[in-house]
Motif scaffolding. Structure first.
Motif, short mmCIF file in Angstrom:
data_model
loop_
_atom_site.label_atom_id
_atom_site.label_comp_id
_atom_site.label_asym_id
_atom_site.label_seq_id
_atom_site.Cartn_x
_atom_site.Cartn_y
_atom_site.Cartn_z
N SER A 139 0.84 -1.20 0.00
CA SER A 139 0.00 0.00 0.00
C SER A 139 0.88 1.25 0.00
CB SER A 139 -0.95 0.01 1.21
OG SER A 139 -0.21 0.11 2.41
N TYR A 140 0.30 2.31 -0.58
CA TYR A 140 1.03 3.57 -0.72
C TYR A 140 0.03 4.69 -0.48
CZ TYR A 140 4.03 7.12 -2.96
OH TYR A 140 4.80 8.23 -3.23
N ASN A 141 0.21 5.43 0.61
CA ASN A 141 -0.71 6.51 0.99
C ASN A 141 0.09 7.78 1.26
OD1 ASN A 141 -1.93 3.78 2.42
ND2 ASN A 141 -3.47 4.99 1.35
N LYS B 96 -0.45 10.95 1.22
CA LYS B 96 -1.01 12.04 2.02
C LYS B 96 -0.92 11.74 3.51
CE LYS B 96 -4.27 13.63 -1.52
NZ LYS B 96 -5.70 13.86 -1.86
N GLN B 97 -0.94 10.46 3.88
CA GLN B 97 -0.91 10.09 5.29
C GLN B 97 0.49 9.75 5.78
OE1 GLN B 97 -3.74 7.00 6.14
NE2 GLN B 97 -5.44 8.08 5.18
N THR B 98 1.27 9.05 4.96
CA THR B 98 2.56 8.54 5.44
C THR B 98 3.75 9.04 4.64
OG1 THR B 98 2.30 6.53 4.10
CG2 THR B 98 1.50 6.46 6.38
N ASP C 61 -2.86 5.85 -4.80
CA ASP C 61 -3.19 6.20 -3.42
C ASP C 61 -4.03 5.06 -2.85
OD1 ASP C 61 -3.71 7.30 -0.99
OD2 ASP C 61 -4.86 9.01 -1.71
N ASP D 45 -11.20 -0.65 2.50
CA ASP D 45 -10.97 0.31 3.58
C ASP D 45 -9.60 0.13 4.24
OD1 ASP D 45 -11.28 -2.01 5.05
OD2 ASP D 45 -12.96 -1.28 6.27
#
Length: 214
Positions: free
Chosen positions: A5-7, A9-11, A64, A154
């Motif tokens: 996973s690749y986020n 904006k959060q990490t 994202d 989710d």
């Protein structure tokens, strides 16, 4: 198992790669642009964090959320591991994690008035015990099964577990949990038409867009 996973904006620019459940006692090693996470006792690798990930995988700039890694992606990541002095190798996982299942039997949970214990067939004729709280659970229906190692829309990861003392290997999904277009916003397993797909096939998310119409 290979979950990524690749986020940003959060990490930030970090690709998280999960290879197994967290160990009770974790060992975390920082190797320049890679964080290696393993079992303190057995050295079993449970995951990696790739820092500045988009430098190795430029396509991440358009991602994202969950990342379906290709063999080319893994070749790049394995090169990063090697350049950081790590001997570990990532291998492609082509086993579908969302499949069409068939509920062969349903019985009451001995410690719950709403849970049901199902025997659900998945790929290659294999049957799993899955505990479900779906109010519409019944025998002889086709459903969508999230197998161990699946990442739900989710972000929830499906692991082997127990519900009130009964083993549950996987999850029978609802339409809303799968974020299917126009799925009703209420509990209940997604019951597929008998002729929708064969049991054991990877669930066709694109085709599912026609399951619910307003």
């Amino acid at each position: 198992m290979l979950i990524a996973s690749y986020n940003p904006k959060q990490t930030g620019d970090i690709l998280v790669v999960i290879l197994g459940e967290d160990a009770k006692e974790q060992k975390v090693e920082y190797k320049d642009s890679v964080v290696r996470i393993s079992d303190e006792n057995s050295d079993r690798v449970t995951g990696f964090n790739f820092l500045s990930a988009s430098e190795s995988l430029p396509r991440l700039k358009d991602v994202d959320g969950k990342v379906d890694l290709t063999q080319d992606d893994l070749n790049s990541l394995n090169e990063v591991l090697k350049n950081n002095g790590l001997l570990d190798t990532l291998e492609l996982d082509e086993d579908p994690k969302f499949v069409v299942g068939y509920v062969k039997s349903v019985k009451e949970h001995p410690k719950s008035d709403h849970l049901k214990i199902t025997e659900t067939e998945i790929d290659n004729g294999k049957a799993l015990q899955i505990v479900s709280g779906s109010p519409n659970m019944q025998e002889n229906i086709k459903v969508v099964v999230a197998k161990v190692g699946a990442m739900m829309p989710d972000g929830l990861i499906i692991w082997p577990g127990e519900l009130k003392g009964e083993e549950s290997i996987g999850m029978i999904c609802s339409g809303r949990e799968l974020l299917i277009k126009n799925a009703p916003n209420r509990p209940g397993a997604l019951i597929l038409p008998n002729d929708y797909q064969e049991v054991g096939e990877a669930f066709d998310f694109a085709k599912s867009e026609t399951l619910f119409t307003k």
